[in-house]
Every structure is written in structure tokens, then in C-alpha cells.
Scaffold this motif. Structure first.
Motif, PDB file in Angstrom:
ATOM      1  N   ARG A   1       0.838  -1.203   0.000  1.00 36.65           N
ATOM      2  CA  ARG A   1       0.000   0.000   0.000  1.00 36.65           C
ATOM      3  C   ARG A   1       0.874   1.254   0.000  1.00 36.65           C
ATOM      4  O   ARG A   1       0.639   2.208  -0.740  1.00 36.65           O
ATOM      5  CB  ARG A   1      -0.915   0.004   1.232  1.00 36.65           C
TER       6      ARG A   1
ATOM      7  N   VAL B   1       0.953   4.240  -2.844  1.00 41.09           N
ATOM      8  CA  VAL B   1       0.616   5.636  -2.520  1.00 41.09           C
ATOM      9  C   VAL B   1       1.862   6.517  -2.602  1.00 41.09           C
ATOM     10  O   VAL B   1       1.868   7.557  -3.270  1.00 41.09           O
ATOM     11  CB  VAL B   1      -0.042   5.724  -1.114  1.00 41.09           C
TER      12      VAL B   1
ATOM     13  N   PRO C   1      -4.814   7.387  -1.417  1.00 45.32           N
ATOM     14  CA  PRO C   1      -4.965   6.438  -0.297  1.00 45.32           C
ATOM     15  C   PRO C   1      -6.322   5.727  -0.326  1.00 45.32           C
ATOM     16  O   PRO C   1      -6.409   4.548   0.013  1.00 45.32           O
ATOM     17  CB  PRO C   1      -4.834   7.327   0.945  1.00 45.32           C
TER      18      PRO C   1
END
Length: 501
Positions: A246, A250, A257
Motif C-alpha cells: 500500500r 501511494v 490512499p
């Protein structure tokens, strides 16, 4: 001496050029001159000192390792042939433009060669792109083929885990226009057969579909331009936790997000037909045309896999992405689970041992008229499999035979070299795998010991009495039993006894 002075002067020239960071070609030219001068001097001065090592990411394979490899190759080729595949081969290098732009972020791992004779070339990165080029070039629209050959990747090697820069791939592909999911199911059956046959321990074959991934990215708010790069991040979920993936999406790749969190809800799901049914009812995914198509085909695939009786080893896994750009539909990857082996204290961590998928657009990239040939294929990660087999064998201390010799032709007395040569020639001509010691008068004990050391099961002993009686004494090494066999029946007797080994 004038010659020695010339060598010293030339060595100084080379040193200065290196110090001044001169043109590499000029340095190479002066080094060649220096080596020539040293060679003229003779003695130790002229001897070139070699660094005796294999290049980084490569290795030699001795007879023991090759025996293990041949066993594995035999099992794999036998499976490919059982499924009706033909064999092809292609050059080890291709035009650079053939390989460029087909591998996504992995393109940086392609080995480029220097311009030789006006062509920019690269070493092949896999066997799939050359196969697509071969189909387009020869206007082939229907073939089931296998190809086993070396490929090259400018990767960071991790050789203990079977990750090399030069390694074999074993590919099986089905090209042609067929009803959906039948060839795809056969590819998965092949992976199941090979991994079961090689007895590598428990495994799972993860499956997904690029259309489901792309549909998922679309409904999660990923811009079209970021599909491939986000796909590459998702592909790391087998090596990294979701939080790190993640963070990469991002932080490094500029995804919002919110979109990353929505992806997270999907990519942590895995299951079977029940999960497919659930996703077909998912309010977002079911509205996306691509995802709906992919889920429909996935359901059909699982129905065929149920008929093949292999669904207990198959997992529909939404985190599976496979980073290569050319996949268009079903994708799959076989992963070994914890090693269940009493001889190995820790599990052998080798990652995925097979992978593949559907790539319907690749041939069309090469065809002048853009004609598409649908394809699906699988590649067996043979080097990783070898790593396990080698480590397992080392731990078990099992003796590996490195030859297939069936019989050693031996003599019981001196001056029987001619008789040994005559007999071994008869055996070779009859297709028997035979050896003899390269001594005129070897001791019988040494000949028998050679069989013990190398695992040769039989000894054909010629002696003066046997020659008179028209027989050969056949000794069974394991039991030390000896029988007299008529010379004309020897070949048949060896065949019968070695077929039982």
C-alpha cells in the motif's frame, strides 16, 4: 634486458591510462600490447593468470547434479508429450526490438548485446515472446508445443533459492482459437501432474484473471495509465505485507490512499467457486464489463478443474497479478507450501515453481496485419525445483548414479584384453550400455570394486575356462550371485536382469 624494459614501460603506459580514466578501447589496446610483450618474454612472466570462477548468477553442474536434472526433465517432457505437444527451438538471442516493451517493469533485466554486424540484439528473457514471434513469422494459427531451453536475466541472483541469471525454462503452450477455458484447464492439469510426479511436497496453484484485476482497479478508482504499475505492486503481495505494498502504491506510484484501501479489500480475498459466486454478486464488480467476463470464465474454469479432480490444490486468489505486460486473461502460479520432509530441518524457501496464463494479444504485436492468435501457456520453474531436489538428496545421503551402465566387461586372468574388447563390442552393437577398465591386465578385485563404487549392477566376466565352454560368467553385484550364461544368450539375459533393477 631490453625486452623486460619494454614490458615495464608498457605496464607504466597502461597504469597511467587507467589513472587518467582514458577511453576503455585505448586501454584495452595497450593491455593487449602488454600481454603480447609478456608472452614474448616466456617463462612465468608470459603466463596469463586466470580467475577461475563462473560469472555471477551462473554455475557449473557436475555429473551428480546433471543426473538429478535429467530425472526431472524426463518427468516433465514425458508429461508434455502425454498431452500431445510438439517440440520447437528458437535462437538464444533475438532482435532487441522483438523483446522491448513486452515485460513491463522487468524489461530492465534484459541482457543487451553489442552491435555485431549491424543488428541490435538481446539475449532471450523467456521462451514466450520468441514463441509469439515464431508463430507470427511462420503464419501458424494452431499449435501445441513445448520448449525447454536456457533464458537470461540481468537479475540480482539468489542462487541458494534457485534464482540465477542463466537458467532453464520448461514451457508448454497451446495456440489457437478454441472454446473458452478448455486449454486453460489443461495447462493447470499439467502443472498438477508435474508437481505431483516430482513429489516436491504440498503445493497450491493460485489462479486469477487479468480482466478481474483490471475491472477491480477500475471500480477502485485507479486511473487507466496506472493499471500496469499498480498491477506490478500487487504482484509483490506474496513477498511483502499489504502495508508495504500500500505504501509503495501511494508513496512511490502516486495512487490516492482511498483507491489503495479499496484495492486492499479485494486483494486479500482467496477461495474457490464460493468466492467467484460472491464476487459475481458484488455490487461494484458485477457492473464492470471486464470483471464480469473474467469472473464468468473463472467459474467455467473451476467447473472443468472439478472434472479433472484437482480443485483441492487450486486457489482463486485476487492478489495474484504476475507482472508481465502480455497477459490478457487467466493467470496462475504454483507455490510450494511448508516442506514435509524428515531429512530437512527447515523448510526450503523457493517461492513459485511454475507460472503462466493467457496472452491473446502477443502474436498480433508481431503480425504485420495485427492478426491475433489466442494463446495460453505454462512455464515450469525448473531451477527452483532442482534446488529442492538437490538439497533433499544431500540431506538423505542417497547415492546418485551418474551413468546408466548396465554391465562391466571384466576378465578373471591376464592376457584377455582382446577377448574383453570383442565382447564389449558385441554388447555395444546390441544396444547394451557397457564399460570396461582401460588396463591390459586389471585385477578382478579392482574391477568388482569399480562396479560397487559406480552402481553398475552386473559384471560379465571372461576367463580361460569360460571361453573354452562358450559361456560368460554373469555376476549380480548386489547379491554376489554368479551364473554361467551362453554367449549367444548374454544380451537377452542382461536385458532381463537390468529391466528388474
Amino acid at each position: 634486458m631490453a625486452e623486460e624494459a619494454a614490458v615495464r614501460a608498457q605496464a607504466e603506459t597502461v597504469r597511467k591510462l587507467k589513472q587518467d580514466k582514458a577511453d576503455p578501447d585505448e586501454i584495452a589496446k595497450e593491455v593487449t600490447k602488454l600481454l603480447e610483450l609478456k608472452a614474448q618474454l616466456g617463462g612465468d612472466e608470459g603466463k596469463q593468470k586466470f580467475v577461475l570462477k563462473t560469472p555471477k548468477g551462473t554455475r557449473d553442474f557436475g555429473p551428480k547434479e546433471m543426473a538429478i536434472r535429467e530425472r526431472a526433465f524426463k518427468a516433465i517432457i514425458s508429461c508434455f508429450k502425454r498431452h500431445g505437444a510438439e517440440v520447437i527451438d528458437t535462437p538464444v538471442f533475438e532482435l532487441k526490438e522483438t523483446l522491448t516493451g513486452k515485460y513491463g517493469e522487468d524489461s530492465k533485466l534484459i541482457y543487451d548485446l553489442k552491435d555485431q554486424g549491424g543488428e541490435l540484439l538481446s539475449l532471450r528473457y523467456d521462451l514466450t515472446v520468441p514463441f509469439a514471434r515464431y508463430l507470427a513469422m511462420n503464419k501458424i494459427t494452431n499449435i501445441k508445443r513445448y520448449h525447454i531451453a536456457k533464458v537470461y536475466r540481468r537479475d540480482n541472483p539468489a542462487m541458494t533459492r534457485g534464482r540465477y541469471r542463466e537458467f532453464y525454462q520448461c514451457d508448454f503452450d497451446i495456440a489457437g482459437q478454441f472454446d473458452p477455458m478448455i486449454p486453460d484447464a489443461e495447462c493447470l492439469k499439467i502443472v498438477h501432474e508435474i508437481l505431483s510426479d516430482l513429489q516436491l511436497g504440498d503445493f497450491v496453484i493460485k489462479v486469477n484473471d487479468r480482466r478481474i484485476l483490471d475491472g477491480m482497479f477500475a471500480v477502485c478508482g485507479v486511473p487507466d495509465s496506472k493499471f500496469r504499475t499498480i498491477c506490478s505492486s500487487v504482484d509483490k503481495l506474496d513477498k511483502m505485507p499489504w502495508e508495504e505494498v500500500r505504501s509503495e502504491m501511494v508513496g512511490e506510484k502516486g495512487l490516492s490512499p482511498e483507491a489503495a484501501d479499496r484495492i486492499g479489500e479485494y486483494v486479500q480475498l482467496h477461495g474457490g467457486l464460493d468466492l467467484i459466486e460472491r464476487l459475481l454478486q458484488d455490487p461494484k464488480l458485477s457492473q464492470n464489463k471486464l470483471a464480469k467476463e473474467g469472473l464468468g470464465d473463472m467459474k467455467l474454469l473451476f467447473e472443468y478443474l472439478t472434472l479433472f479432480g484437482i480443485t483441492e490444490k487450486i486457489s482463486f486468489d485476487l492478489s495474484l497479478a504476475r507482472g508481465l505486460d502480455y497477459y490478457t486473461g487467466v493467470i496462475f502460479e504454483a507455490v510450494l507450501l511448508q516442506q514435509d520432509n524428515e531429512h530437512v530441518e527447515e523448510s526450503v524457501s523457493v517461492g513459485s515453481v511454475a507460472g503462466g496464463g493467457r496472452y491473446d494479444g502477443l502474436v498480433g504485436m508481431f503480425d504485420p496485419k495485427g492478426r491475433k492468435v489466442p494463446c495460453v501457456g505454462v512455464s515450469i520453474g525448473i531451477e527452483r525445483i532442482f534446488s529442492i531436489l538437490e538439497q533433499r538428496l544431500e540431506a538423505s545421503e542417497e547415492k546418485v548414479r551418474t551413468t546408466e551402465t548396465q554391465v562391466l566387461v571384466a576378465s578373471a586372468q591376464k592376457k584377455l584384453l582382446e577377448e574383453r574388447l570383442k565382447l564389449i563390442s558385441e554388447l555395444w552393437d546390441a544396444g547394451i550400455k557397457a564399460e570396461m577398465l582401460y588396463k591390459k591386465n586389471p585385477k578382478l578385485l579392482n574391477q568388482l570394486q569399480y562396479c560397487e563404487d559406480t552402481g553398475i549392477p552386473l559384471v560379465a566376466i571372461v576367463g580361460e575356462q569360460e571361453l573354452k565352454d562358450g559361456v560368460v560368467k554373469l555376476r549380480i553385484v548386489a547379491t554376489r550371485e554368479e551364473v554361467n550364461v551362453r554367449r549367444e544368450s548374454l544380451v537377452e539375459e542382461i536385458r532381463i536382469r537390468t529391466s528388474q533393477c
